[in-house]
Design an enzyme around this catalytic site. Structure first.
Site, mmCIF file in Angstrom:
data_model
loop_
_atom_site.group_PDB
_atom_site.id
_atom_site.type_symbol
_atom_site.label_atom_id
_atom_site.label_comp_id
_atom_site.label_asym_id
_atom_site.label_seq_id
_atom_site.Cartn_x
_atom_site.Cartn_y
_atom_site.Cartn_z
ATOM 1 N N SER A 155 0.853 -1.188 0.000
ATOM 2 C CA SER A 155 0.000 0.000 0.000
ATOM 3 C C SER A 155 0.888 1.237 0.000
ATOM 4 C CB SER A 155 -0.887 0.004 1.239
ATOM 5 O OG SER A 155 -0.082 0.273 2.376
ATOM 6 N N LYS A 156 0.240 2.388 0.015
ATOM 7 C CA LYS A 156 0.981 3.662 -0.011
ATOM 8 C C LYS A 156 2.000 3.746 1.122
ATOM 9 C CE LYS A 156 -1.619 6.890 -2.704
ATOM 10 N NZ LYS A 156 -3.077 6.770 -2.504
#
Ligand code: GLU
Length: 479
Positions: A251-252
């Site tokens: 994810s980010k």
């Protein structure tokens, strides 16, 4: 069944079906790549289908990002569709299911559904719709619709074991009674994801659905819908999740994940393609450098693993360094242009010539070579000091460089001549650093850089002497 269909049509038909609700991220791009490779390898077709039926969350800017990202990666599609342009097709199948009583209108309010959901969860049950509107009389439905009572359309899910053979995960079985009657449309003109996918996969004659493992729970719902609509079942291949180094879903938090960000950072498309191919696939053997055509040759779904694929940034940088070194100086200069807009092509070619070996990302060129284009270098006077040199020795060292370099004629200002003039003096003192370190810092303002001869050659005589003078002033003014 799917095999027959495939033979009939001369090759598999696969698709990538992104919802334009976010940027093209690595997971999606990997799905596109695997679909593309499979289609190319098997002589089939790859379809790009934009799933934009969720009007609130879809945005054309994301479609643009997805399309441009795939083009940049070199992943080409044979056919393109947008679900929002195909509403009439979904309406037709919704009407069919309603007519055959395989679907029904549900008028339960959000509050009602939510409190049922809470109830079920408090009893430790998996939440699902209780089927309250299943048996509404036709007259009642008609009346409510005429009154515009808020409604959705639900599919009557049969309770049974749904089985399918996943090409990566093997035989899988789900109990559809856990699914409940799923919502398939908000109204006749607004289909929801699971329904639109099933209709389109059929309409587009998709033979293989190759997608991320996060969709596996949708598969039994889609199979039930296929059965209700008398569509043949497609072959499924669910790709392993991509995990960050900490083994949680990528994810980010793990840094850049959108293809656009990687591009901005200066990763090359061939790097990402090579890197993404290995996110869950491995041809076996030692070889790790693959371009698109060689991936097409080697790719097979049999070599896709079940377990999560770890995203290794070091490997990404290693591959990018490799592909950067493969570029011609001319090409590399063009690629670096946007990071050093002040430089012209010939300056850029000289600059990338000295940094090509050490570049891991194109964007690093700004950090490494930005000093060439700054008016005034900002650095601490202390940086000019080599070992235990005194201020006086630094000034003398800079004087020497200035004197020697000013003797070189403008027309003879080359790296070789600069070296020839400076080296005897550099060799004369205790170690070369006494002459070359203050000079190099004066020219770059940096603790680490390429060597002073190359830098002086690229900077030109005038700028070189000017920077030496500035360094001398720094020593005098003690700042
Ligand atoms: N629109 C879905 C998504 O973006 C595609 C799912 C599928 O491939 O079936 O996740």
């Amino acid at each position: 069944m799917a095999q027959d269909l495939r033979d009939l049509m001369g090759g598999p038909r696969v698709r990538m079906a992104p919802s334009p609700t976010g940027l093209l991220h690595v997971g999606l791009a990997r799905t596109a790549l695997f679909n593309y490779l499979f289609a190319q390898k098997e002589g089939g077709k790859f379809i790009l289908r934009i799933e934009d039926t969720d009007r609130e969350r879809s945005d054309p800017k994301f479609e643009k990002d997805i399309v441009e990202g795939l083009q940049w990666l070199g992943i080409k599609w044979d056919e393109f569709y947008r679900q929002s342009e195909r509403i009439a097709i979904y309406t037709q199948y919704l009407e069919k299911l309603l007519k055959e009583s395989k679907a029904y209108y549900c008028f339960c309010s959000e509050d009602e559904l939510e409190s049922k959901r809470q109830d079920q969860m408090s009893r430790g049950e998996a939440p699902k719709y209780n089927g309250k509107c299943r048996e509404l009389q036709a007259a009642e439905v008609k009346k409510y619709l005429a009154e515009n009572k808020p409604s959705i359309i639900r599919f009557k899910a049969t309770s049974k074991k749904v089985m399918f053979h996943d090409l990566i995960r093997g035989q899988l079985e789900f109990d559809s009674s856990l699914v409940g009657d799923i919502a398939i449309a908000k109204d006749l003109a607004t289909p929801l994801y699971n329904f639109a996918v099933v209709v389109d996969d059929f309409a587009m004659k998709i033979t293989h659905v190759i997608r991320g493992e996060d969709h596996i729970s949708n598969t039994p719902k889609q199979i039930l819908l296929q059965e209700a609509l008398d569509f043949p079942q497609v072959q499924y291949a669910h790709l392993p999740l991509i995990l960050g180094p900490d083994r949680s879903k990528l994810s980010k938090r793990h840094g850049a994940v959108s293809v656009a960000d990687y591009k901005k950072d200066g990763y090359l498309p061939e790097t990402l393609v090579n890197f993404m191919a290995f996110l869950g696939w491995n041809p076996g053997g030692e070889r790790e450098i693959f371009n698109l055509p060689s991936l097409v040759k080697e790719f097979s779904l049999e070599n896709v693993q079940k377990s999560g694929a770890i995203f290794n940034l070091k490997r990404l940088d290693y591959l990018n360094g490799f592909y950067i070194r493969q570029k011609s100086i001319k090409k590399l200069a063009e690629l670096c242009k946007s990071y050093l807009p002040e430089a012209d092509q010939s300056e850029l070619e000289k600059i990338v010539g000295i940094y090509q070996e050490r570049l891991k990302k194109l964007s690093e060129i700004k950090e490494l070579a930005g000093f060439f284009f700054q008016d005034k270098l900002v650095y601490d006077k202390e940086l000019l000091k080599w070992k235990n040199m005194t201020d006086k020795e630094i000034s003398q060292s800079l004087d020497k460089s200035e004197n020697l370099l000013s003797k070189i004629k403008e027309a003879s200002w080359t790296k070789e001549n600069i070296e020839k003039v400076l080296m005897p003096e550099a060799e004369r003192v205790k170690d070369r650093g006494y002459l070359l370190w203050p000079l190099r810092v004066a020219l770059t303002g940096q603790k680490a850089s390429a060597g002073p001869f190359e830098i002086a050659a690229i900077s030109g005589k005038e700028k070189t002497l000017k920077r030496i003078q500035n360094a001398k002033l720094k020593m005098q003014n003690n700042n």
